[in-house]
Design an enzyme around this catalytic site. Structure first.
Site, short mmCIF file in Angstrom:
data_model
loop_
_atom_site.label_atom_id
_atom_site.label_comp_id
_atom_site.label_asym_id
_atom_site.label_seq_id
_atom_site.Cartn_x
_atom_site.Cartn_y
_atom_site.Cartn_z
CB SER A 171 7.56 -2.31 -5.40
OG SER A 171 7.01 -1.68 -4.28
CG ASN A 215 -2.08 7.63 -2.02
OD1 ASN A 215 -1.12 7.29 -2.73
ND2 ASN A 215 -1.91 8.12 -0.80
CG HIS A 224 -0.59 6.51 3.84
ND1 HIS A 224 0.35 7.49 3.57
CD2 HIS A 224 -0.60 6.38 5.19
CE1 HIS A 224 0.86 7.93 4.70
NE2 HIS A 224 0.31 7.28 5.70
CB SER A 246 -5.00 2.67 4.24
OG SER A 246 -4.79 2.49 5.62
CG ASP A 266 -1.37 10.59 3.38
OD1 ASP A 266 -1.46 10.18 2.22
OD2 ASP A 266 -0.30 10.91 3.91
C1 GRF Z 1 4.82 2.77 -0.72
O1 GRF Z 1 5.19 2.46 0.59
C2 GRF Z 1 3.50 3.47 -0.75
O2 GRF Z 1 2.63 3.05 0.25
C3 GRF Z 1 3.89 4.91 -0.51
O3 GRF Z 1 5.09 5.07 -1.22
C4 GRF Z 1 5.76 3.81 -1.34
C5 GRF Z 1 5.96 3.57 -2.80
O4 GRF Z 1 6.69 2.40 -3.06
N1 GRF Z 1 2.83 5.78 -0.93
P1 GRF Z 1 6.75 1.84 -4.55
O5 GRF Z 1 7.30 2.97 -5.41
O6 GRF Z 1 5.39 1.43 -4.95
O7 GRF Z 1 7.71 0.70 -4.49
#
Ligand code: GRF
Length: 219
Positions: A16, A110, A112, A139, A148
């Site tokens: 997403s 990234n 997080h 973040s 992280d």
């Molecule tokens: C998100 O919550 C992101 O912050 C974390 O993994 C999840 C990935 O979701 N690192 P998506 O695949 O982008 O829907």
């Protein structure tokens, strides 16, 4: 017209955040071109988002490599063949080793789901609820050797409600993830964002922690 920067995304699942970045790029907001999406998971739903947007995809299953280093090396080769200016981790659920991280220093981001440096690691929403926090968030950071904990680019805060479940809280945070990741990608692709001596610079100025969160405050 600003030259478009080449972006490679790494995913493992739903995708997403990738979709949010695709839309940010498509809307013309970011002078960027997504040139490749790589998933370590052949079943990642995000691969379909990429294909639907006409972006080249590759599956590189880590289980087919004898160790982390050989996987990281193969991944680096594949990514470099696409000549990226920026590499974004969008729910990529593999820890990347120092050789990989150093190679992309200053051009690897990234997202997080926590207000780093609080709550690195997994299951952030459940841990935030268990700790009785009143706020939570997400973040975007540059990736460094420590998982992280790289220098933060932008954050967004959300309130924690008393009746929240990990899922309801995750959904509130995810909405903000989709808002801030495209912003960070745009800043980078506009040439406004950089990492210098471990510090994040936006328009040549160091980001201070107050400012980071102010960007994402929800009134
Ligand atoms: C998100 O919550 C992101 O912050 C974390 O993994 C999840 C990935 O979701 N690192 P998506 O695949 O982008 O829907």
């Amino acid at each position: 017209m600003t030259e478009r920067r080449r972006v490679v995304a790494l995913i493992s699942g739903r995708g997403s955040n990738l979709q949010a970045v695709i839309e940010g790029v498509r809307s013309g907001a970011a002078p960027a071109e997504l040139v490749l999406v790589v998933s370590n998971n052949p079943a990642a739903a995000g691969l379909a988002h990429a294909a639907a947007a006409g972006i080249a995809t590759a599956v590189m299953d880590h289980r087919e490599y004898p160790d982390r280093e050989s996987y990281d090396r193969a991944l680096t080769d594949r990514i470099d063949a696409a000549a990226p200016d920026l590499v974004i981790l969008a729910g990529f659920m593999r820890i990347l080793g120092p050789v990989f991280v150093d190679h992309y220093e200053g051009r690897l981001m990234n997202i997080h789901p926590s207000l780093l440096p609080a709550y690195p690691g997994l299951e952030t929403h459940a841990r935030v609820l268990a700790a009785g926090e009143t706020e939570h968030g997400c973040s975007v950071h540059f990736v460094t050797r420590d998982v992280d904990s790289g220098p933060i680019i932008i954050q967004a805060r959300v309130p924690v409600h008393t009746n929240d479940t990990p899922d309801s809280l995750a959904a509130r945070v995810l909405e903000q993830e989709h808002r801030i990741y495209p912003i960070a990608v745009r800043w980078f692709c506009e040439g406004r964002l950089s990492l210098r001596n471990g510090q994040v610079l936006l328009d040549g100025r160091a980001r201070d922690p107050q400012e980071l969160r102010a960007d994402g405050v929800i009134a």
